[in-house]
Design a protein around this motif. Structure first.
Motif: not given
Length: 449
Positions: A216, A218, A231-233, A254, A258, A282
């Motif tokens: 991720s 973030s 949050v890019c996962v 994550i 984080t 997310l």
């Protein structure tokens, strides 16, 4: 011999790298030492950071936030790639744009273990800037063709053309890439002074449980008096039974690993973890599949029986059970599965004339999702785009977000330690549009000697 020495060093550096929040990102703010774009027509002037004069209470205003995610399959964008549908600019204009990407580079060993390929993020950000500011640039062109009478009216004042060129409608607040995962946040230029304390945090969950082929990126910031976290996962892949547990494990890692800086200035206590923020969204390629036999899944897709498919969707089951994603929400899905397509085609992989040749007949699934948690978020749109660049279709959402605005006298603030302090100025703030949060600003700069 040199290669044998270098690879262990690269692996060690990736493994030992601490995943803490930082200010190591690119942005449009003045004082930024690394600019990812060099566009003379959009040469930006510093925006003053205001001293806000308010009465002694808090107010809530509403803003529109656009969120989109896209696994681009390692395909680099061309300069003429049309992403209007991806950004939905023809239908609406929002106040904040949050754009997530996965696999912006192919996930080969050299990309996973080597340094991040910044040129790719520069290409995507250049396209985003051009698309978001297309209306502003068109207005500049039209204004440039004013009649002589109109030009005489505006003579002696700074033209709207100059103003638009100096301050485009949207500017980049944060852009960050980790291997193939990238997130880019864009905001209206007149709102920039109200964004503070931007920070990023990267977590690798891939090879050896720590490399960045999965994981991720973030970003967090404070907008007025409300904290945001996006949050890019890209979670673990796999369509076999039990693979969803790997994705659940990635999500738990994550959320636990984080971490953002908690102190960005004197007497300023900021959220540290993802779930400590006021508004959390997310997005990404979560890779959850449909727990049905492949043949049955394809039959239901052909019938567009989304309800039956969603009853067996792994992420929906996780959201209902409340294990990996307790208290998270997702909007109604009324669009076709976004994965896996044949390239440059509307046929799913394993179907059509190429179906018998496919070694891995991956069944269609809603891998690409946008979910949220917390109060003050109302989803207005949840759909997909039809861009055929990769084997995924982008997913986009729009939210109406409540933001707390402080109605009290403040000293002039700094956007971040990274950007430093700004000139002192007075700014009278009020809203003319309750829904979209449009602001009416009267700024009187008082430059400090």
């Amino acid at each position: 011999m040199r290669g044998e020495v270098m690879w262990p060093r690269l692996v060690a550096s990736k493994v030992l790298r601490k995943t803490i929040g930082s200010n190591n990102f690119v942005a449009d703010f003045p004082g930024n030492t690394y600019s990812f774009l060099d566009l003379p027509t959009l040469d930006l002037e510093p925006l003053p950071t205001p001293k806000i004069l308010f009465t002694d209470h808090h107010d809530t205003q509403k803003f529109k936030v656009f969120v989109s995610t896209w696994n681009v399959g390692g395909v680099a964008p061309t300069e003429d790639l049309n992403i209007n549908d991806f950004l939905d600019t023809s239908n609406t204009t929002c106040d904040i744009y949050v754009l997530g990407f996965q696999e912006v580079v192919p996930l080969r060993a050299s990309n996973v273990l080597g340094s991040d390929k910044k040129k790719i993020s520069m290409k995507w950000n250049s396209l985003i800037r051009k698309t978001l500011n297309k209306k502003s640039l068109e207005k500049c062109y039209n204004d440039n063709n004013l009649s002589e009478k109109q030009q005489r009216v505006t003579k002696g004042t700074k033209s709207s053309i100059e103003s638009s060129m100096i301050r485009p409608e949207f500017r980049c607040l944060i852009s960050k890439q980790m291997v193939g995962i990238m997130i880019s946040v864009w905001v209206r230029s007149d709102l920039h002074p109200f964004f503070r304390n931007p920070s990023v945090s990267c977590v690798g969950c891939g090879i050896m449980g720590c490399l960045g082929n999965k994981g991720s990126v973030s970003v967090r910031f404070q907008f007025h008096e409300t904290s945001f976290c996006f949050v890019c996962v890209h979670l673990a892949s796999g369509g076999r039974e039990g693979d969803e547990r790997l994705r659940n494990s990635n999500a738990a890692e994550i959320f636990s690993r984080t971490s953002f800086p908690t102190a960005m200035g004197p007497s300023l206590d900021l959220p540290k973890a993802i779930l400590d923020h006021d508004r959390v969204i997310l997005l990404g390629d979560l890779n959850y599949r449909i727990s049905l036999p492949e043949s049955e899944t394809r039959l239901l897709v052909n019938r567009k029986d989304w309800n039956t498919l969603l009853e067996n969707d792994q992420l929906r089951m996780e959201l209902m059970d409340g294990q990996a994603f307790e208290a998270w929400h997702e909007g109604t899905i009324s669009f076709a599965p976004t994965y896996k397509y044949q390239l440059h085609c509307d046929e799913y992989y394993g179907c059509g004339p190429f179906g018998t040749k496919a070694k891995k007949k991956r069944a269609p699934a809603w891998c690409d999702r946008i979910i949220w948690t917390g109060e003050g978020l109302k989803q207005l749109l949840y759909t997909r785009s039809e861009t055929r660049l990769s084997d995924h279709r982008p997913v986009k959402a729009m939210f109406c977000v409540e933001v707390k605005v402080s109605r009290k006298r403040n000293k002039s603030f700094c956007l971040s330690e990274r950007f430093g302090c700004r000139p002192n100025s007075n700014l009278d703030f009020h809203s003319d549009d309750e829904y979209s949060g449009r602001l009416s600003l009267d700024v009187k700069n008082k430059m400090t000697p």
